[in-house]
Write a protein that holds these residues in place. Structure first.
Motif, PDB file in Angstrom:
ATOM      1  N   SER A 208     -31.534  51.295 -10.127  1.00 42.82           N
ATOM      2  CA  SER A 208     -32.845  51.918 -10.336  1.00 42.82           C
ATOM      3  C   SER A 208     -32.853  52.850 -11.541  1.00 42.82           C
ATOM      4  O   SER A 208     -33.922  53.239 -12.032  1.00 42.82           O
ATOM      5  CB  SER A 208     -33.277  52.684  -9.084  1.00 42.82           C
ATOM      6  N   THR A 209     -31.678  53.232 -12.015  1.00 44.95           N
ATOM      7  CA  THR A 209     -31.584  54.109 -13.186  1.00 44.95           C
ATOM      8  C   THR A 209     -31.494  53.308 -14.486  1.00 44.95           C
ATOM      9  O   THR A 209     -31.430  53.903 -15.571  1.00 44.95           O
ATOM     10  CB  THR A 209     -30.355  55.022 -13.086  1.00 44.95           C
ATOM     11  N   LEU A 210     -31.483  51.992 -14.385  1.00 47.76           N
ATOM     12  CA  LEU A 210     -31.292  51.128 -15.550  1.00 47.76           C
ATOM     13  C   LEU A 210     -32.581  50.412 -15.925  1.00 47.76           C
ATOM     14  O   LEU A 210     -33.431  50.148 -15.074  1.00 47.76           O
ATOM     15  CB  LEU A 210     -30.198  50.103 -15.249  1.00 47.76           C
ATOM     16  N   LYS A 211     -32.689  50.070 -17.183  1.00 54.03           N
ATOM     17  CA  LYS A 211     -33.866  49.359 -17.685  1.00 54.03           C
ATOM     18  C   LYS A 211     -33.809  47.888 -17.269  1.00 54.03           C
ATOM     19  O   LYS A 211     -32.746  47.262 -17.309  1.00 54.03           O
ATOM     20  CB  LYS A 211     -33.906  49.456 -19.213  1.00 54.03           C
ATOM     21  N   ALA A 212     -34.938  47.347 -16.870  1.00 59.07           N
ATOM     22  CA  ALA A 212     -35.017  45.919 -16.560  1.00 59.07           C
ATOM     23  C   ALA A 212     -34.850  45.123 -17.851  1.00 59.07           C
ATOM     24  O   ALA A 212     -35.444  45.477 -18.883  1.00 59.07           O
ATOM     25  CB  ALA A 212     -36.339  45.579 -15.900  1.00 59.07           C
ATOM     26  N   PRO A 213     -34.054  44.046 -17.840  1.00 60.72           N
ATOM     27  CA  PRO A 213     -33.886  43.260 -19.069  1.00 60.72           C
ATOM     28  C   PRO A 213     -35.199  42.685 -19.587  1.00 60.72           C
ATOM     29  O   PRO A 213     -35.357  42.481 -20.793  1.00 60.72           O
ATOM     30  CB  PRO A 213     -32.900  42.157 -18.661  1.00 60.72           C
ATOM     31  N   GLU A 214     -36.157  42.439 -18.688  1.00 58.69           N
ATOM     32  CA  GLU A 214     -37.459  41.926 -19.125  1.00 58.69           C
ATOM     33  C   GLU A 214     -38.177  42.940 -20.014  1.00 58.69           C
ATOM     34  O   GLU A 214     -38.821  42.576 -20.998  1.00 58.69           O
ATOM     35  CB  GLU A 214     -38.326  41.575 -17.911  1.00 58.69           C
ATOM     36  N   LEU A 215     -38.082  44.228 -19.652  1.00 59.02           N
ATOM     37  CA  LEU A 215     -38.692  45.274 -20.479  1.00 59.02           C
ATOM     38  C   LEU A 215     -37.966  45.390 -21.811  1.00 59.02           C
ATOM     39  O   LEU A 215     -38.597  45.510 -22.876  1.00 59.02           O
ATOM     40  CB  LEU A 215     -38.657  46.617 -19.736  1.00 59.02           C
ATOM     41  N   ALA A 216     -36.636  45.349 -21.771  1.00 58.42           N
ATOM     42  CA  ALA A 216     -35.861  45.426 -23.012  1.00 58.42           C
ATOM     43  C   ALA A 216     -36.189  44.258 -23.930  1.00 58.42           C
ATOM     44  O   ALA A 216     -36.313  44.425 -25.150  1.00 58.42           O
ATOM     45  CB  ALA A 216     -34.369  45.445 -22.691  1.00 58.42           C
ATOM     46  N   ALA A 217     -36.353  43.065 -23.353  1.00 61.53           N
ATOM     47  CA  ALA A 217     -36.686  41.884 -24.159  1.00 61.53           C
ATOM     48  C   ALA A 217     -38.047  42.051 -24.822  1.00 61.53           C
ATOM     49  O   ALA A 217     -38.221  41.715 -26.006  1.00 61.53           O
ATOM     50  CB  ALA A 217     -36.661  40.632 -23.292  1.00 61.53           C
ATOM     51  N   ALA A 218     -39.018  42.569 -24.079  1.00 59.88           N
ATOM     52  CA  ALA A 218     -40.353  42.784 -24.643  1.00 59.88           C
ATOM     53  C   ALA A 218     -40.298  43.773 -25.803  1.00 59.88           C
ATOM     54  O   ALA A 218     -40.971  43.596 -26.833  1.00 59.88           O
ATOM     55  CB  ALA A 218     -41.305  43.279 -23.561  1.00 59.88           C
TER      56      ALA A 218
END
Length: 240
Positions: A208-218
């Motif tokens: 929960s403290t980490l960024k979702a890869p989908e957000l990072a990809a966007a």
């Protein structure tokens, strides 16, 4: 953040395309109309993601010198050229992570082989295709996925951090050298993400403290668009 991005006709290659950030990039790029080729080592995963997304899957290991030119040939043949290369594939080095004094030379070599030499060799092998795109009036861009470990001295992250630091500086130098060919190179840090690689490094981390890869990809795609001057130009008849 833009949601209606149209990448129709943009030709993109992504390494490490079957998990984490690479998979999120393949999914989002194809959904936005890009023509995508991706590379990963496991044939079953490559086939599955190719079937899901319609992207061209390539089974290979960017850490192996002998795989580089076959990758480059398949990328250019399947896409009809190349506009954007995203060097995303990464290796931690020793697992579990280790102090440098406890790191085997082979583990450091493994991190360098993927994170630095793999990106260097594949960019070099595809440099002519990127330069051709620039000559044709298209965009030509290389994105190398870096890390905050490239600038911060985290204990136990020596092999990974050193390889990413070298990649970041290599990117900066090559960006200066490639201007004459119309090619841009960027090193981008996507942040700490909830990915299999991060879980391998820190299995007790709270997702929960980490960024979702989908957000990072966007976010990577938005930065990619900012670096594509031809695509950013308004089309004829478009409103300013």
């Amino acid at each position: 953040m833009q949601t209606n991005i149209d990448l129709q006709g943009l030709r993109v290659a992504v390494t490490g395309g079957t998990s984490g950030l690479g998979l999120a990039l393949v999914r989002q790029l194809t959904a936005k109309g890009a023509c995508v080729a991706f590379v990963a080592r496991t044939a079953t995963n490559v086939e599955r993601i190719a079937d899901e997304t319609g992207a061209h899957g390539i089974v290979a290991d960017v850490g192996k010198k002998e795989d580089i030119y076959p990758i480059a040939l398949q990328v250019t043949a399947s896409l009809g050229g190349l506009d954007v290369l995203i060097n995303n594939a990464s290796s931690l080095g020793p697992v579990p992570l280790a102090l440098l004094a406890d790191t085997e030379c082979e583990d450091l070599e493994g991190a360098l082989a993927v994170n630095l030499l793999g990106a260097f060799r594949l960019t070099k092998a595809l440099f002519g295709a990127l330069a051709a795109s620039a000559r044709e009036g298209r965009d030509a861009l290389v994105i190398n996925i870096s890390s905050d470990a490239a600038v911060n001295a985290y204990p136990d992250w020596g092999a990974y951090g050193a390889s990413k630091a070298a990649l970041a500086h290599l990117t900066a130098i090559w960006n200066e050298e490639a201007k004459a060919d119309g090619i841009r190179l960027l090193a981008l840090d996507p942040g700490d993400m909830d990915t299999p690689l991060h879980a391998l490094a820190l299995p007790n981390a709270d997702p929960s403290t980490l960024k979702a890869p989908e957000l990072a990809a966007a976010e990577i795609i938005e930065k990619m668009l900012d670096a594509l001057p031809v695509r950013a130009q308004p089309t004829a008849g478009a409103h300013a």
